[in-house]
Scaffold this active site. Structure first.
Site: not given
Lengths: 454, 454
Positions: B51, B125, B149
């Site tokens: 990420k 996320s 997330s």
């Protein structure tokens, strides 16, 4: 009855006392005691007092602010445990209002004088509880400690002040100062007595205390050897009072027995600054919030000035400072890899009542140089008498260890106490039995009975 | 080289990707690998992505905000460890900007579509990291998890999302969302792979991580027996999508094997409310503070709206809410005395991209009903695939346990996975070897090689 004789001898105008327990209250305790097996109670018949921010069912908790007072419905858990162990509460003691102060002067019930020289402060905030023990009226008492309130008045009155690891002692029924770091503290004439009281009050139960995990270590990391000690590399103490000399003398003696490493105190100083200048003061505000809104003039002006700083801080700053603390805590771990115990002066100075009246905030903050950082870092500490300074005021040292080393610290303090030739408290004659300090305090017979007639 | 073939096959316009690693960067990794003993490296040659809020030395960290981007000087510690274990980083993935969101749409790099139906959200996320694993492009990836997330996009894309106990995985080099509770998370097709990656990244070292103590428990409290499970007493799930039915079906199967207790979720709901409506949003503000002051328009409007709520909170409220959390944490201990593991739907619903665009904040908050409370309470969790709902969207469940039960949870999830007849990720053919789930994941041979050709 000895207890009633003791109580009738108390002066209700003694500034150390906010409340002398009424006869009916004491009578009820005695009746309860008569039902018990005397031999099973480790504190059978031992009188004690508690700081007036600790709840006792049926009595007012004032926190040294009459307008704030409420009648407590339940005993604080620590009080309950002491009563169940046979101890008898005879009074509630004066404090810096809302436990906000290290001086012992911020109270409408009067400033508590130093037991050695009435021109000087007693130290605070647990001023009354320390004074009562130093004068031999009770063999032990309870205070609370956030920034040093359980250690400073011990140091300034030649007694023992034990402040366990935050989280080790149940806080139910204790009025918070800074709820995240407050600890109930113990005053006594001897280290063994403090250790005994700690072993009675320390058990946590799941239902009443936040889930903070505290190890319990019987001794320091090296198994059975002597712990490694650290001392401040450049300690600054009052020279006029003879504190600098007194500390050097103590360190000389300690160096004869222990390996000692000088420690750069910068990280600890930074933590201390955080407590005084950071958002933790908002915790104090929460306790007085309603009073502040409804009757602000009821609050001691100095205490009010200190606590209303809380209004300056926002959430963003709060988290930033909490991060800063975590980071400093992490950095101090390097120090705790080098040493087991940090030995510091309990206070660097002892101001007069007059000097405090002139500049109450500055004089107060000077006192906390060696105490402020301890609870924020989750450490445990014990203040013990060291010597009489040239000024005739007692000088004390404090031993500090990482969290969970409470009983190891008690054992080490007992060992150091053995060599101390001082009288106890304010010139009390009782001496320690020679074998006392050699036993683990949890196993030792408490010296309570001796102390009370000292 | 297989790796370069894989990279050349990546679409640089894939919304899951923010950066495809340049050839020189991959070449450098391969050269490093050639020097190593291949057999000693548990992840030798395994490609992965992270990420884009996780630092990789020499590459930009954008956090899905180009104006915020900086070139990282060092690898995040977790990235370092994976590279040292032989894994090869091939890209950085899209996310809800600043990891603020559970939808996967709040990014100037585009909304990441659900891998099963492009009308629906991927969840966030960590949207891109989940998408890349679900499509079988990489066998594992890293995300982060604060409010869910690392679990929600796993649930919505039929893969595994493992989020360890906060404090268990080093956070050095990871851009904070809520620094006090963030955790790096792991996506993979199989539970065993997630367990393997965790065992590689989880070791803490003293110098880089705050001193939070995390136990490590190999199994649940009852020694060797089956753990006691809890399930929400009255779960509310989307009926139209078939999620309600899917959850009931999962629970029916679980009840055949385990003792299951219905749990009143009120306390957990209250904790979730605290995260969304409390001062913890100030932690997010700290990360973007400079950008907010210098170039506020660079921030996604929804993200900005969420984070600037931080300005409403003061220090007093912050401490009050922290007390409230401690108190709720204490109360939930009663639940953890009854059960070992809480089994919940990973998400109660899966909105369309269109629905999220219409009401981005409400749709987002609905998603977190079963994830928000987990990190604030210091729990660990693993999201695993459960079934295909009638709507054709995957439905997932999450297993939650107290802190330190990470590997016990992995073992339990492996056991449940064994009975699952689903294909992996987005219809990938690779199946688990039959004996896989019977071994402890730490001892099991990783299935990485299988997964990558799936």
């Amino acid at each position: 009855d000895l207890i009633f004789k003791l109580i009738s001898g108390l002066d209700p105008h003694d500034p150390a006392l906010i409340l002398v327990c009424p006869d009916w209250f004491v009578e009820a305790q005695l009746q309860q005691l008569e039902k018990s097996d005397h031999h099973a109670l480790p504190l059978y018949g031992v009188p004690f007092v508690v700081k007036d921010n600790i709840d006792v069912a049926g009595l007012a908790t004032t926190a040294a602010c009459p307008e704030f007072a409420y009648i407590a419905k339940e005993n604080a858990q620590v009080v309950d445990r002491l009563m169940q162990a046979g101890a008898i509460l005879i009074g509630k003691t004066n404090l810096d209002q809302f436990a906000t102060g290290l001086v012992g002067t911020r109270s409408p019930f009067g400033a508590v004088p130093n037991t050695f020289d009435a021109r000087y402060i007693s130290g605070g905030s647990s001023s009354g509880s320390a004074s009562m023990v130093a004068r031999g009226i009770v063999p032990f008492s309870l205070g609370t400690d956030t920034a040093g309130s359980g250690r400073i008045p011990a140091g300034l009155n030649n007694i023992v002040g034990l402040k366990a690891t935050p989280g080790k002692v149940p806080m139910k029924g204790v009025l918070p100062a800074c709820k995240t770091i407050d600890v109930v503290s113990i005053f006594s004439l001897t280290v063994a007595d403090a250790g005994t009281v700690l072993s009675i009050i320390e058990e946590l139960d799941d239902t009443n205390t936040p889930p903070r995990f505290v190890h319990q270590n019987a001794w320091f990391r090296n198994g059975e050897g002597l712990p490694k000690l650290g001392i401040p590399a450049n300690p600054l103490l009052n020279q006029e009072l003879g504190y600098q000399k007194a500390f050097e003398h103590s360190m000389t003696e300690i160096k004869q027995q222990f390996s000692v490493t000088p420690i750069n105190m910068t990280l600890f100083d930074q933590v201390a600054q955080l407590l005084y200048e950071g958002p933790w003061v908002a915790e104090r505000f929460i306790t007085i919030e309603k009073l502040y809104q409804s009757n602000p003039d009821a609050i001691d002006p100095t205490v009010k000035k200190v606590i209303e700083k809380a209004l300056q801080f926002d959430a963003i700053t709060t988290f930033k400072k909490q991060y800063e603390l975590e980071d400093l805590k992490r950095q101090t771990q390097a120090i705790w890899r080098e040493i087991d115990v940090l030995v510091v002066p309990t206070t660097p100075t002892c101001p007069t009542l007059e000097a405090v009246a002139k500049d109450p905030i500055l004089r107060n903050s000077e006192l906390g140089a060696y105490t402020n950082f301890v609870n924020l870092l989750g450490l445990c500490a014990i203040a013990i008498p060291a010597s009489m300074s040239d000024s005739g005021l007692p000088f004390g040292i404090t031993l500090i260890a990482p969290h969970g080393y409470d009983h190891a610290l008690v054992k080490l303090a007992s060992f150091l106490e053995k060599d101390n030739t001082l009288l106890l408290g304010k010139n009390l004659r009782s001496k320690l039995p020679q074998d006392q300090a050699l036993n683990h305090p949890l196993a030792a017979r408490p010296t309570m009975e001796i102390a009370v007639v000292g």
